[in-house]
Design an enzyme around this catalytic site. Structure first.
Site, PDB file in Angstrom:
ATOM      1  N   GLU A  68       0.867  -1.180   0.000  1.00  0.00           N
ATOM      2  CA  GLU A  68       0.000   0.000   0.000  1.00  0.00           C
ATOM      3  C   GLU A  68       0.900   1.224   0.000  1.00  0.00           C
ATOM      4  O   GLU A  68       1.783   1.352   0.845  1.00  0.00           O
ATOM      5  CB  GLU A  68      -0.879   0.029   1.248  1.00  0.00           C
ATOM      6  CG  GLU A  68      -1.974  -1.011   1.255  1.00  0.00           C
ATOM      7  CD  GLU A  68      -2.801  -0.973   2.540  1.00  0.00           C
ATOM      8  OE1 GLU A  68      -3.637  -1.861   2.709  1.00  0.00           O
ATOM      9  OE2 GLU A  68      -2.572  -0.068   3.368  1.00  0.00           O
ATOM     10  N   ASP A 126      -6.006   9.334   9.990  1.00  0.00           N
ATOM     11  CA  ASP A 126      -4.720   8.783  10.391  1.00  0.00           C
ATOM     12  C   ASP A 126      -4.243   9.355  11.716  1.00  0.00           C
ATOM     13  O   ASP A 126      -4.530  10.496  12.055  1.00  0.00           O
ATOM     14  CB  ASP A 126      -3.663   9.075   9.316  1.00  0.00           C
ATOM     15  CG  ASP A 126      -3.818   8.158   8.114  1.00  0.00           C
ATOM     16  OD1 ASP A 126      -3.660   6.931   8.307  1.00  0.00           O
ATOM     17  OD2 ASP A 126      -4.122   8.650   7.019  1.00  0.00           O
ATOM     18  N   TYR A 178     -10.845  -4.640   3.154  1.00  0.00           N
ATOM     19  CA  TYR A 178      -9.910  -4.200   4.200  1.00  0.00           C
ATOM     20  C   TYR A 178     -10.714  -4.051   5.495  1.00  0.00           C
ATOM     21  O   TYR A 178     -11.582  -3.189   5.582  1.00  0.00           O
ATOM     22  CB  TYR A 178      -9.283  -2.859   3.798  1.00  0.00           C
ATOM     23  CG  TYR A 178      -8.152  -2.368   4.693  1.00  0.00           C
ATOM     24  CD1 TYR A 178      -8.311  -2.248   6.076  1.00  0.00           C
ATOM     25  CD2 TYR A 178      -6.927  -1.993   4.143  1.00  0.00           C
ATOM     26  CE1 TYR A 178      -7.276  -1.800   6.880  1.00  0.00           C
ATOM     27  CE2 TYR A 178      -5.886  -1.525   4.950  1.00  0.00           C
ATOM     28  CZ  TYR A 178      -6.071  -1.435   6.314  1.00  0.00           C
ATOM     29  OH  TYR A 178      -5.054  -0.972   7.107  1.00  0.00           O
TER      30      TYR A 178
END
Lengths: 402, 279
Positions: free
Chosen positions: B49, B60, B175
């Site tokens: 990734e 994040d 995911y």
């Protein structure tokens, strides 16, 4: 072609034309759907409306007066100027209108903790206030730069029992505070409600905050009819994210004869790299949960905004504003730091009212335009906040020591 | 067969799960980042990734946020990210690359131009964290047409009804974000992860990769024993950060340290036995 109505948005997925929507991480999506469901249920519940009306009246002090600014009108020698006095609300700004609505929703959803982002500190103070009133834990995210320039509000929030979390990432201002609030929310989804401070973010926030703020425009309609027997010719409000402007404008959007001016912060000038005028100087993009106009470079990186007023220092704007801009219904203009400073001082001396630097941007537009308008032109300015919090910034800008 | 399909099929034949690594393109500078990228397959990465740096990575944690800012400070942009993929592909035809990031830089680049250039460079998949199923059609349809998978995310907040929405239109793999939170934060227990993976697999035949909170070879190994892939991001990115001098420049041993650490993590995945019935 003119639309039948400008007041029907958003669609069921939260879009105003191409703008708005729900651009959040998957973890937040179920929660954002929950907020929307709870909000729609609350709207249909007479008890919710009753409690909101009651608190608006006895806790916030609504309705806020519509005031004829006689000396300013005489001084400028043209249009007849009214102030919608949102600065007289409890906590000193319009932000309490949506904070009280959202905290009632948080309670209704069984949440025990609220979080908020803040720039000038007005939304943070409003959130800390309603959290104290309803016994909820409260964390406010605030850029380290803003903490420095808005110390009185930081102390207020602490007195009200809130934890003020300094944000040092990025430009350490409002957009970064919003990033950290989103990071907190995604980590504490089970017990936390995010009280967003403007008409932006993922659907339903732009709609919900607008609805809670629309009380400004609804009251103004009644009050101006009582004072003048007719609707105003124009409305003026400052716009950063755009909550106070949307609150004033929305109930008038279908009155074709009422012109509307939203005043963006031009900072050092919209032709410089130091401004916060997303409509004038930005373009379409996606940030903080919605598609809207953003200040960004050609690579789609967000550019730091600048304004002397911390509350307008944001590189985006609510999606409904972008739609209204593209429809041509609302005029988006701007005022510089210097113009806002002058307006601030003139308002102090002619009306005995210390306006917020944010609201001073709206006033700057009136100072520019009122003299050449006829005396029977009625203009209403949303005096969205009081300026006590800004006296240190103003003193520094004027080169004076307090 | 796409590179992602081929990779998962080959690993299935080997009886092991995939090791997926994340780095941010251009962190701490273009040349070092490219060197790391090229070294990852030999260090054991089965899928890579590659983060597209963005100023406001609100999903994040601090490690990847700082990495994005280091990259941007060093001049990273979308063109350079795609050129890194192209340079990588020149020497590696098999390891899938999934670009990961936020929608605005993609949108600013222009969606049609982006999917064309990305496919051309050798990109296999996209993970756009702020583009949920409700909003992803404008990217997903042209991407799929260009042969690029748009990877959907499932999370601890996804109930069965939500999973149905997530899986409708999913391709490549799913995911699973193991914890409600940002990258580099808390870790989930293997039991919780297994239960979630089983729940997703009841609704799809796609492979399920698991990320968020995986830092050590042991953690990577136990996740690999219950899922088709284990993803490590922040821990690798932190190794990059540790290899910088005071002015933020890469030190001589940085790339080697990052690849050595990656190798350790890969060993954790490779020695993990997949549980019976899993994957």
């Amino acid at each position: 072609m003119a639309l039948n109505s400008y007041r029907t948005g958003p669609d069921e997925k939260g879009h105003f034309g191409k703008y708005g929507g729900r651009y959040v991480s998957e973890t937040l999506m179920p929660l954002v759907h929950d907020v929307e469901r709870a909000y729609r249920e609350a709207l249909a519940d007479p008890d919710f409306q009753k409690e909101l009306d009651y608190l608006n009246r006895v806790y916030i002090g609504r309705p806020s007066p519509l005031y004829y600014a006689e000396r300013l009108t005489e001084h400028l020698g043209g249009a007849k100027i009214y102030f919608k006095r949102e600065e007289l609300n409890h906590t000193g700004a319009h932000k309490i209108n949506h904070a009280i609505g959202q905290v009632l929703l948080a309670k209704r959803m069984g949440k025990t903790r609220v979080i908020a982002e803040t720039g000038a500190g007005q939304h943070g103070v409003a959130t800390a206030t309603v959290a104290a009133r309803f016994g909820l834990k409260c964390t406010v995210f605030m850029g380290a730069v803003d903490i420095e320039r808005q110390k009185p509000n930081v102390f207020r929030m602490k007195l009200l029992g809130a934890e003020v979390q300094p944000v040092t990432s990025g430009s350490a201002t409002l957009k970064d505070a919003m990033n950290d609030a989103l990071r907190d929310w995604v980590t504490n989804v089970h017990d936390t409600f995010y009280i967003i401070g403007t008409v932006a973010g993922p659907h339903p926030y732009p709609m919900m905050v607008r609805d809670f703020q629309s009380i400004i425009g609804r009251e103004t309609r009644e009050q101006i009819m009582e004072a003048e027997g007719r609707l105003p010719d124009s409305l003026v409000a400052c716009v950063g994210g755009g909550s106070n402007a949307m609150g004033l404008f929305h109930p008038f959007l279908d009155d074709a004869d009422v012109a509307m001016y939203a005043v963006e912060a031009a900072g050092h000038g919209v032709d410089t790299d130091k401004h916060a005028a997303s409509i004038t100087g930005g373009r379409a993009g996606v940030l903080h949960g919605n598609r809207t106009y953003l200040l960004q470079d050609e690579d789609g990186q967000i550019i730091e905004a600048h304004s002397i007023s911390a509350g307008l220092d944001y590189p985006g704007i609510g999606p409904e504003h972008v739609w209204l801009h593209e429809q041509g219904r609302v005029n988006y203009v701007s005022a510089t730091d210097d113009e806002a400073l002058e307006a601030f001082q003139l308002c102090c001396r002619t009306e005995g009212i210390i306006p917020a630097l944010e609201s001073s941007h709206g006033l700057a537009h009136i100072i520019r335009t009122a003299p050449s308008l006829p005396k029977d032109h009625i203009v209403v300015l949303n005096l969205s906040g009081r300026g006590d919090k800004d006296i240190f910034t103003v003193a520094a800008a004027l080169g004076q020591e307090i | 067969m796409s590179r992602l399909e081929a990779t998962f099929a080959a690993l299935k034949a080997e009886g092991r799960s995939a090791f997926v690594t994340f780095i941010t393109a251009g962190d701490p500078d273009h040349a070092s980042s490219l060197e790391i990228l090229k070294g990852l397959p030999d260090a054991g990465a089965d899928i890579i990734e590659l983060g597209m740096p963005f100023t406001d990575p609100a999903a994040d944690g601090p490690a990847i946020d700082l990495a994005a800012h280091r990259a941007l400070h060093a001049g990273a942009n979308m063109k350079q990210t795609l050129s890194m993929v192209r340079d990588f592909r020149a020497g590696n035809a098999g390891t899938p690359i999934v670009l990961m990031g936020y929608f605005n830089p993609v949108y600013a680049y222009g969606i049609d131009r982006f999917v064309t250039d990305a496919a051309d460079a050798g990109v296999d998949g996209l993970i756009i964290v702020d583009l949920p199923p409700e909003e992803d059609e404008e990217l997903r349809l042209p991407a799929n047409k260009a042969g690029i998978d748009v990877i959907r995310l499932a999370t601890p907040t996804s109930d069965d009804a939500r999973l149905t929405t997530i899986l409708d239109g999913a391709s490549g793999f799913v995911y699973y974000v193991a914890v409600a939170g940002v990258t580099g934060g808390k870790s989930a227990t293997t039991e919780d992860i297994k239960a979630a993976v089983d729940r997703i697999k009841a609704q799809t035949d796609l492979p399920v990769a698991v990320g968020f909170g995986i830092r050590t070879p042991e953690q990577a190994g136990s996740v690999a024993s219950v899922a088709d892939a284990a993803v490590v991001g922040s821990a690798i990115v932190q190794t990059i950060a540790s290899g910088l001098d005071e002015s933020g420049k890469a030190t001589a041993g940085m790339v080697k340290d990052v690849l050595d650490f990656t190798r350790h993590l890969a060993e954790g995945v490779r020695t993990a036995k997949q549980e019976k019935g899993c994957c």
